[in-house]
Design a protein around this motif. Structure first.
Motif, short mmCIF file in Angstrom:
data_model
loop_
_atom_site.label_atom_id
_atom_site.label_comp_id
_atom_site.label_asym_id
_atom_site.label_seq_id
_atom_site.Cartn_x
_atom_site.Cartn_y
_atom_site.Cartn_z
N PRO A 15 0.81 -1.23 0.00
CA PRO A 15 0.00 0.00 0.00
C PRO A 15 0.83 1.28 0.00
O PRO A 15 0.33 2.33 -0.38
N ARG A 16 2.09 1.25 0.40
CA ARG A 16 2.91 2.47 0.49
C ARG A 16 4.02 2.46 -0.55
O ARG A 16 5.15 2.90 -0.30
N ILE A 17 3.71 1.99 -1.74
CA ILE A 17 4.71 1.90 -2.80
C ILE A 17 5.22 3.28 -3.22
O ILE A 17 6.40 3.43 -3.56
N GLY A 18 4.34 4.27 -3.15
CA GLY A 18 4.75 5.62 -3.55
C GLY A 18 5.85 6.16 -2.65
O GLY A 18 6.86 6.72 -3.13
N LYS A 25 14.49 7.47 -4.36
CA LYS A 25 14.79 8.57 -5.30
C LYS A 25 14.54 8.17 -6.75
O LYS A 25 15.20 8.64 -7.67
N ILE A 26 13.56 7.27 -6.93
CA ILE A 26 13.15 6.89 -8.28
C ILE A 26 12.19 7.94 -8.83
O ILE A 26 12.20 8.25 -10.02
N ILE A 27 11.36 8.51 -7.93
CA ILE A 27 10.50 9.64 -8.28
C ILE A 27 10.67 10.70 -7.21
O ILE A 27 11.25 10.44 -6.14
N THR A 28 10.16 11.89 -7.50
CA THR A 28 10.25 12.97 -6.51
C THR A 28 8.93 13.07 -5.74
O THR A 28 7.90 12.53 -6.18
N LEU A 29 8.97 13.79 -4.64
CA LEU A 29 7.76 13.97 -3.83
C LEU A 29 6.68 14.72 -4.60
O LEU A 29 5.51 14.34 -4.55
N PRO A 30 7.01 15.80 -5.34
CA PRO A 30 5.96 16.47 -6.14
C PRO A 30 5.34 15.54 -7.17
O PRO A 30 4.12 15.60 -7.42
N GLU A 31 6.15 14.65 -7.76
CA GLU A 31 5.60 13.69 -8.74
C GLU A 31 4.65 12.72 -8.04
O GLU A 31 3.59 12.36 -8.60
N LEU A 32 5.00 12.29 -6.85
CA LEU A 32 4.11 11.40 -6.09
C LEU A 32 2.80 12.10 -5.78
O LEU A 32 1.72 11.51 -5.93
N LYS A 59 4.38 8.06 -17.16
CA LYS A 59 5.76 7.86 -17.58
C LYS A 59 6.77 8.33 -16.53
O LYS A 59 7.90 8.73 -16.86
N LEU A 60 6.33 8.31 -15.24
CA LEU A 60 7.28 8.60 -14.16
C LEU A 60 8.22 7.42 -13.96
O LEU A 60 9.38 7.60 -13.59
N ILE A 61 7.69 6.20 -14.15
CA ILE A 61 8.48 4.98 -14.07
C ILE A 61 7.96 4.03 -15.14
O ILE A 61 6.86 4.22 -15.68
N ASP A 62 8.75 3.02 -15.48
CA ASP A 62 8.26 2.01 -16.41
C ASP A 62 7.74 0.81 -15.62
O ASP A 62 7.93 0.71 -14.40
N GLN A 63 7.07 -0.09 -16.31
CA GLN A 63 6.44 -1.23 -15.66
C GLN A 63 7.47 -2.14 -15.00
O GLN A 63 7.25 -2.67 -13.91
N GLU A 64 8.64 -2.29 -15.64
CA GLU A 64 9.68 -3.15 -15.08
C GLU A 64 10.17 -2.61 -13.74
O GLU A 64 10.36 -3.37 -12.78
#
Length: 341
Positions: A15-18, A25-32, A59-64
């Protein structure tokens, strides 16, 4: 109409994947936050979309990358669960060992208590026998004539030694019963005759208290198959208790009731009674409901505990019905022999 089958995504288990993706650091907090906003808007429209899918579509991350993050989180959860289970098992084992150690200590203390009671009881029996022997000689004037006052004193001393002897015998019987079940040697005997013999003894012993003992047998005889000596001891104990807790000029009723396969003996008194919530306490060894220093009734609190053990050993039950300030009824049933005389 074709039915649609809902596919459950593994992401629902994380549930807390974001937050995990931000920490890595795969995504940023604003992107989340942007992805969470889109998820909330979709939910308002009635469309439940996993957060990971939204981030892939953005397109913030890919499926893999999403699958790898979910797998890593699931592995962490599994490892944490296994560690937690191991710790819990260790605590259970530790607690079990502590409880076993405590039980062993309790058993050791009980053994020491029983050994002490048994040894002291046997040690007391020998000098008491000498005391009783010399008292009997003095009372019978074999050692010379005595005055009336001296005879009265000796009579009191005789009653005291008899009471002490009964207490010692109770202690010895109790320690034996603690080690193993009470040994029962059954035989045929007339419960009516045994009861009447016991009541006759009490009527001569408790003259001063003016207690009236009433025996109500339904027949002239009622033969049972039980240990006569021990059943007589129980009856004696129940009557003695009824008398001790009754006022002067009271009645104690002993009833013998015949049933198809059993004979029931009841002892009823109009004494002080017992509080309902404390009835179970009377069968605890060395326990007195009135444990104050001013209590009027003597005893070490073994009588009813032993009586219950004896009745239990006969495969029967010692029942009690009591009301405070009204009185008590004790009863038990024995196997009846279809043999009337």
């Amino acid at each position: 109409m074709a039915s649609s089958k809902k596919i459950v995504s593994p992401e629902i288990l994380v549930p807390r994947i974001g937050e995990y993706l931000v920490q890595k650091k795969i995504i940023t907090l604003p992107e989340l936050n942007k992805a969470l906003f889109i998820q909330l808007e979709k939910a308002k429209e009635g469309e439940e979309i996993p957060l990971g899918k939204i981030m892939v579509e953005m397109k913030l991350i890919d499926q893999e990358t999403l699958d790898e993050a979910i797998t890593e989180q699931l592995i962490r959860f599994r490892d944490a669960l296994e560690q937690s289970n191991q710790q819990l098992e260790q605590r259970v084992q530790q607690r079990t060992a502590e409880l076993q150690d405590a039980l062993n200590k309790i058993n050791e203390l009980n053994q020491l208590k029983n050994n002490f009671i048994s040894n002291i009881s046997h040690e007391l029996r020998t000098p008491l026998t000498h005391i009783k022997g010399y008292l009997d000689l003095m009372i019978s004037n074999d050692l010379g004539p005595l005055s009336e006052d001296q005879n009265q004193v000796l009579e009191i001393m005789g009653k005291a030694t008899n009471r002490l002897e009964r207490l010692i015998e109770d202690l010895i019987m109790f320690t034996f019963a603690e080690h193993e079940q009470v040994l029962i040697i059954p035989s045929e005997f007339d419960l009516v005759a045994v009861t009447q013999e016991i009541t006759t003894h009490f009527q001569t012993t408790y003259v001063q208290k003016q207690i009236t003992l009433n025996v109500y047998p339904e027949t002239k005889s009622a033969f049972v198959f039980a240990d006569q000596k021990k059943i007589a001891w129980v009856i004696n104990q129940l009557i003695d208790n009824a008398i001790k807790f009754s006022k002067k000029e009271a009645n104690v009723d002993i009833s013998i009731l015949l049933k198809q396969d059993t004979v029931t003996l009841k002892v009823k008194d109009d004494g002080i009674g017992i509080q309902k919530e404390r009835i179970h306490e009377i069968f605890e060894p060395f326990h007195q409901l009135d444990s104050s220093s001013t209590r009027k009734v003597g005893g070490v609190g073994l009588g009813l505990a032993l009586a219950k053990k004896i009745i239990d050993s006969h495969g029967a039950t010692l029942n009690v019905d009591s009301n405070l300030d009204v009185g008590s009824i004790f009863d038990f049933s024995l196997k009846r022999l279809k043999k009337l005389k």
